[in-house]
Design an enzyme around this catalytic site. Structure first.
Site, mmCIF file in Angstrom:
data_model
loop_
_atom_site.group_PDB
_atom_site.id
_atom_site.type_symbol
_atom_site.label_atom_id
_atom_site.label_comp_id
_atom_site.label_asym_id
_atom_site.label_seq_id
_atom_site.Cartn_x
_atom_site.Cartn_y
_atom_site.Cartn_z
ATOM 1 N N CYS A 1 67.842 35.398 41.643
ATOM 2 C CA CYS A 1 67.296 36.742 41.416
ATOM 3 C C CYS A 1 65.978 36.843 42.166
ATOM 4 C CB CYS A 1 67.077 36.987 39.927
ATOM 5 S SG CYS A 1 66.397 38.617 39.545
ATOM 6 N N CYS B 1 71.156 31.197 30.912
ATOM 7 C CA CYS B 1 71.633 31.338 32.282
ATOM 8 C C CYS B 1 70.663 30.655 33.216
ATOM 9 C CB CYS B 1 71.778 32.799 32.649
ATOM 10 S SG CYS B 1 73.268 33.492 31.958
ATOM 11 N N CYS C 1 60.788 36.781 37.264
ATOM 12 C CA CYS C 1 60.042 36.828 36.000
ATOM 13 C C CYS C 1 59.524 35.430 35.672
ATOM 14 C CB CYS C 1 60.933 37.349 34.876
ATOM 15 S SG CYS C 1 61.457 39.047 35.178
ATOM 16 N N SER D 1 71.520 45.532 31.806
ATOM 17 C CA SER D 1 70.135 45.194 31.488
ATOM 18 C C SER D 1 69.314 45.133 32.774
ATOM 19 C CB SER D 1 70.103 43.831 30.781
ATOM 20 O OG SER D 1 68.778 43.408 30.587
ATOM 21 N N CYS E 1 79.029 37.710 29.078
ATOM 22 C CA CYS E 1 77.744 37.902 29.745
ATOM 23 C C CYS E 1 77.950 37.547 31.222
ATOM 24 C CB CYS E 1 76.712 36.977 29.097
ATOM 25 S SG CYS E 1 75.090 37.097 29.827
ATOM 26 N N ASN F 1 63.938 31.445 24.627
ATOM 27 C CA ASN F 1 64.824 30.282 24.610
ATOM 28 C C ASN F 1 64.072 29.056 25.110
ATOM 29 O OD1 ASN F 1 67.326 30.247 23.558
ATOM 30 N ND2 ASN F 1 68.398 30.558 25.477
ATOM 31 N N LEU G 1 61.440 44.886 28.626
ATOM 32 C CA LEU G 1 60.046 45.337 28.626
ATOM 33 C C LEU G 1 59.084 44.148 28.497
ATOM 34 C CD1 LEU G 1 58.372 47.932 28.755
ATOM 35 C CD2 LEU G 1 58.524 48.063 26.257
ATOM 36 N N HIS G 2 59.187 43.423 27.439
ATOM 37 C CA HIS G 2 58.461 42.161 27.203
ATOM 38 C C HIS G 2 56.956 42.296 26.995
ATOM 39 C CE1 HIS G 2 62.276 40.471 28.145
ATOM 40 N NE2 HIS G 2 62.169 40.526 29.449
ATOM 41 N N CYS H 1 61.724 32.919 33.492
ATOM 42 C CA CYS H 1 63.165 32.931 33.728
ATOM 43 C C CYS H 1 63.563 31.972 34.855
ATOM 44 C CB CYS H 1 63.596 34.351 34.071
ATOM 45 S SG CYS H 1 65.314 34.466 34.583
ATOM 46 N N GLU I 1 77.094 31.304 36.640
ATOM 47 C CA GLU I 1 77.456 31.051 35.250
ATOM 48 C C GLU I 1 77.923 32.313 34.530
ATOM 49 O OE1 GLU I 1 73.650 28.048 34.672
ATOM 50 O OE2 GLU I 1 73.733 29.954 33.637
#
Ligand code: SAH
Ligand code: SF4
Length: 393
Positions: free
Chosen positions: A152, A376, A156, A234, A145, A333, A258-259, A159, A132
């Protein structure tokens, strides 16, 4: 002295799924089948730098200036079909077309939202992977983007892309194709593409060489001519590659996801934290700032009841104080299945104010395109389940 204005980084990303922080093992998306080996990655013209293209053209028995002409067709006219390159001899076009196709991506779906200001494209690769790209139009800039991997490996907890697992890295040409596609979309709307954020699917620092190649190709003044300062990379915090990035000649921007301000929470949200804990990550960020003199942006996906307390805000500010940085808060999100919630607007403001009051420049960024699954991983997931439903049993 008044602090320098903080340039906000546009956001396109988000991909919540049905999984809890304490048990990140219950994704309800199919995991990807890893595809290994550079050899299997399709290559095309967008994989070549201008000097490489000139060499290729010379190797085929044509003068090097033909390379520049091709470059202009690809990056100034955004032409993807050799037959449209009218000033190129057909023998050269034919030779290239068989071995070095222009675009490696086939757009399979495009959806727009935010009054047409956010355009998301779903692509299929030559080996039938799905990825995407999102184009975001703002009054003073147009930002794409870009995805750098199919899936990935970092995983995370919040995600969707991470929960798919990693299928394969994208080649530079597949990333360049996303940028050119967005530039074409922007031009069709009377706009020029100005910025690139590596915030789509995947971890760019785990696909370092190809990502750097993408940067050098889109930066070329004879082509897309996107300034390095308009490219943001990022990362979830791959420390050795942050050091490598600090040594790169081009002044691209760095954002660190970081989160959480402490290892216990961050390791649950961003598992790579176990490998590169916060102190190690911060030391790398400090080296990066010392070497480059550039401000680092810290991304912080805000989740209700997880990382949004006033104490956490205070701890975050304490961790970051004294660094040339700012915080970009991304209200999580939301998607239907997600157990994590986005805090309400007051909660978001309260958290942002607490960090700000404690001395750290802070912005709040809402993701674009929530109603088109611009998150995404979401549109991709839908496309795959749609295809699976249609597939013969
Ligand atoms: N892999 C890189 C870049 C892609 S993700 C990274 O993690 O930094 C881009 C950003 O979107 C990261 O900050 C990531 O943590 C964030 N993100 C992922 N899922 C999200 C979600 N559901 N809501 C908000 N932000 C999210
Ligand atoms: Fe998602 Fe980025 Fe984490 Fe990968 S590193 S799982 S893309 S947030």
């Amino acid at each position: 002295m008044a602090p320098a204005p903080v340039e906000e980084i546009p956001r396109c990303y988000a991909s919540p799924v049905n999984v809890s922080v304490s048990d990140p093992s219950t994704p309800d998306l199919p995991r990807l089948r890893p595809v290994s080996g550079r050899a299997s990655r399709p290559r095309g013209i967008y994989d070549l730098s201008l000097p490489e293209l000139e060499t290729r053209v010379r190797d085929l028995g044509f003068p090097a200036y033909r390379g520049r002409q091709l470059w202009s067709w690809a990056y100034r006219q955004f032409v993807t079909d050799f037959s449209e390159m009218s000033n190129i001899p057909s023998a050269l076009r034919d030779a290239l077309a068989t071995e070095t196709p222009v675009s490696l991506l086939e757009p399979s779906r495009t959806v727009a939202t935010d009054d047409g200001e956010t355009i998301k494209t779903l692509y299929r690769t030559a080996d039938d992977q799905v990825l995407e790209t999102v184009l975001m139009l703002y009054p003073n800039r147009a930002t794409v983007c870009v995805s750098c991997q199919v899936g990935c490996a970092v995983g995370c907890a919040f995600c969707a892309t991470g929960l798919m697992g990693l299928a394969r890295n994208l080649g530079a040409g597949e990333m360049v194709a996303q940028v050119v596609g967005a530039a074409r979309e922007a031009r069709q709307r009377g706009r020029e593409l100005t910025n690139i954020v590596m915030m789509g699917m995947g971890e760019p620092l785990q696909n370092y060489a190809e990502t750097m190649k993408l940067v050098s190709i889109v930066h070329d003044p004879a082509g897309l001519n996107i300034g390095a300062r308009r490219i943001t990379l990022s990362t979830s915090g791959i420390v050795p590659k942050i050091d490598a990035l600090a040594d790169e000649p081009l002044q691209i921007k760095l954002a660190v996801s970081l989160h959480a301000p402490d290892d216990e929470l961050r390791s649950r949200l961003v598992p790579v934290n176990r490998r590169y804990p916060i102190a190690t990550l911060m030391a790398a960020v400090d080296r990066y700032i010392a070497k480059t003199g550039r401000r680092v942006s810290f991304e912080y996906a805000l989740m209700r009841g997880i990382n949004d307390s006033e104490k956490t805000a205070y701890d975050l500010a304490t961790l970051l104080r004294g660094r040339l940085c700012h915080v970009n808060i991304i209200p999580l999100n939301p998607v239907d299945m997600l157990p994590y919630e986005r805090p309400d607007p007051e909660g978001i403001e309260r958290f942002a104010n607490a960090v700000r009051t404690a001395g750290i420049p802070t912005t709040v960024r809402y993701s674009r395109g929530l109603d088109i699954d611009a998150a995404c991983g979401q549109l991709r997931a839908k496309e795959l389940s749609f295809s699976a439903a249609r597939a013969p049993k």
